[in-house]
Design an enzyme around this catalytic site. Structure first.
Site, mmCIF file in Angstrom:
data_model
loop_
_atom_site.group_PDB
_atom_site.id
_atom_site.type_symbol
_atom_site.label_atom_id
_atom_site.label_comp_id
_atom_site.label_asym_id
_atom_site.label_seq_id
_atom_site.Cartn_x
_atom_site.Cartn_y
_atom_site.Cartn_z
ATOM 1 N N GLN A 1 33.524 31.183 37.784
ATOM 2 C CA GLN A 1 33.443 32.166 36.708
ATOM 3 C C GLN A 1 34.812 32.757 36.401
ATOM 4 O OE1 GLN A 1 31.706 32.871 39.720
ATOM 5 N NE2 GLN A 1 29.878 31.754 39.146
ATOM 6 N N LYS B 1 29.829 26.298 39.234
ATOM 7 C CA LYS B 1 30.971 26.528 38.362
ATOM 8 C C LYS B 1 31.720 27.791 38.758
ATOM 9 C CE LYS B 1 30.360 23.049 35.623
ATOM 10 N NZ LYS B 1 31.328 21.990 35.595
ATOM 11 N N ARG C 1 33.504 31.673 45.843
ATOM 12 C CA ARG C 1 33.946 30.345 45.415
ATOM 13 C C ARG C 1 35.213 30.403 44.564
ATOM 14 N NH1 ARG C 1 28.369 29.631 42.684
ATOM 15 N NH2 ARG C 1 28.506 31.190 41.069
ATOM 16 N N ASN C 2 35.429 31.502 43.826
ATOM 17 C CA ASN C 2 36.667 31.619 43.053
ATOM 18 C C ASN C 2 37.869 31.681 43.992
ATOM 19 O OD1 ASN C 2 35.854 31.990 40.070
ATOM 20 N ND2 ASN C 2 34.428 33.271 41.195
ATOM 21 N N LYS D 1 35.938 40.882 38.611
ATOM 22 C CA LYS D 1 36.232 40.691 40.034
ATOM 23 C C LYS D 1 36.543 39.235 40.332
ATOM 24 C CE LYS D 1 31.860 39.316 41.821
ATOM 25 N NZ LYS D 1 31.294 38.416 40.907
#
Length: 185
Positions: free
Chosen positions: A140, A138, A109-110, A45
């Site tokens: 992913q 971070k 956040r992605n 996802k």
């Protein structure tokens, strides 16, 4: 606020025990006896969220983003079924599947970093944007996109997964951002 989660467990009996332990009036927990499916949904996802973020950064509307999410979900399902035995298609309809996918594509956040990447016209790397925007957290999706592309390239299957391939190539190669919508899916 109400929230829900899916637990991937090796058996229905074990899942029931975990659900009873975790459930609360405003937190619903369900279990699936599909550990690999639940884990893969959680990883893949994030790749789809990168594509959704590219759409946001390019200023595309809701219909475009919805199409990207649908295309991404289809490739998630195809990837899982192609490389893992015993994936339950119903897992994709659980919270760990479509619900987490929607949440991540609208607020994760992605998506946020991919939007900034697109708004900067790829003049900053995703690593630079990650460092600027996430305060030590971070991404992913970038790592997963690399790993997925590595597998697809090794097996000669990039053409079978045009969305995952486009996200990777936009992120790490000279492929223009607009390929997120001009790639034939």
């Amino acid at each position: 606020d109400f929230a829900e989660a899916t637990l991937g467990t090796p058996s229905d009996e074990e899942g029931l025990k975990w659900c009873e332990l975790c459930i609360a009036p405003d937190f619903s927990v369900s279990a699936v006896a599909d550990v690999a499916g639940a884990e893969l949904c959680g990883a893949l996802k994030n790749v789809v969220a990168l594509g959704a973020g590219f759409c946001d950064g390019l200023g595309y509307g809701g219909n475009t983003k919805a199409a990207i999410i649908r295309i991404g979900l289809k490739e998630m399902k195809k990837f899982c079924n192609m490389f893992y035995d015993g994936i339950d298609d119903d897992t994709f309809l659980e919270s760990c599947g479509v619900a987490d996918l929607i949440t991540t594509c609208f607020g994760g956040r992605n998506r946020k970093c991919a939007e900034a990447f697109a708004k900067h016209g790829k003049s900053k790397s995703l690593d630079e944007i990650e460092a600027e925007l996430l305060g030590g957290q971070k991404l992913q999706g970038t790592l997963t996109a690399k790993e997925v592309n590595h597998v697809l390239k090794m097996k000669g299957l990039e053409h079978e997964f045009p969305f995952f391939t486009a996200v990777y190539k936009i992120s790490y190669e000279d492929t223009p951002l607009e390929a997120i919508t001009t790639t034939p899916y």
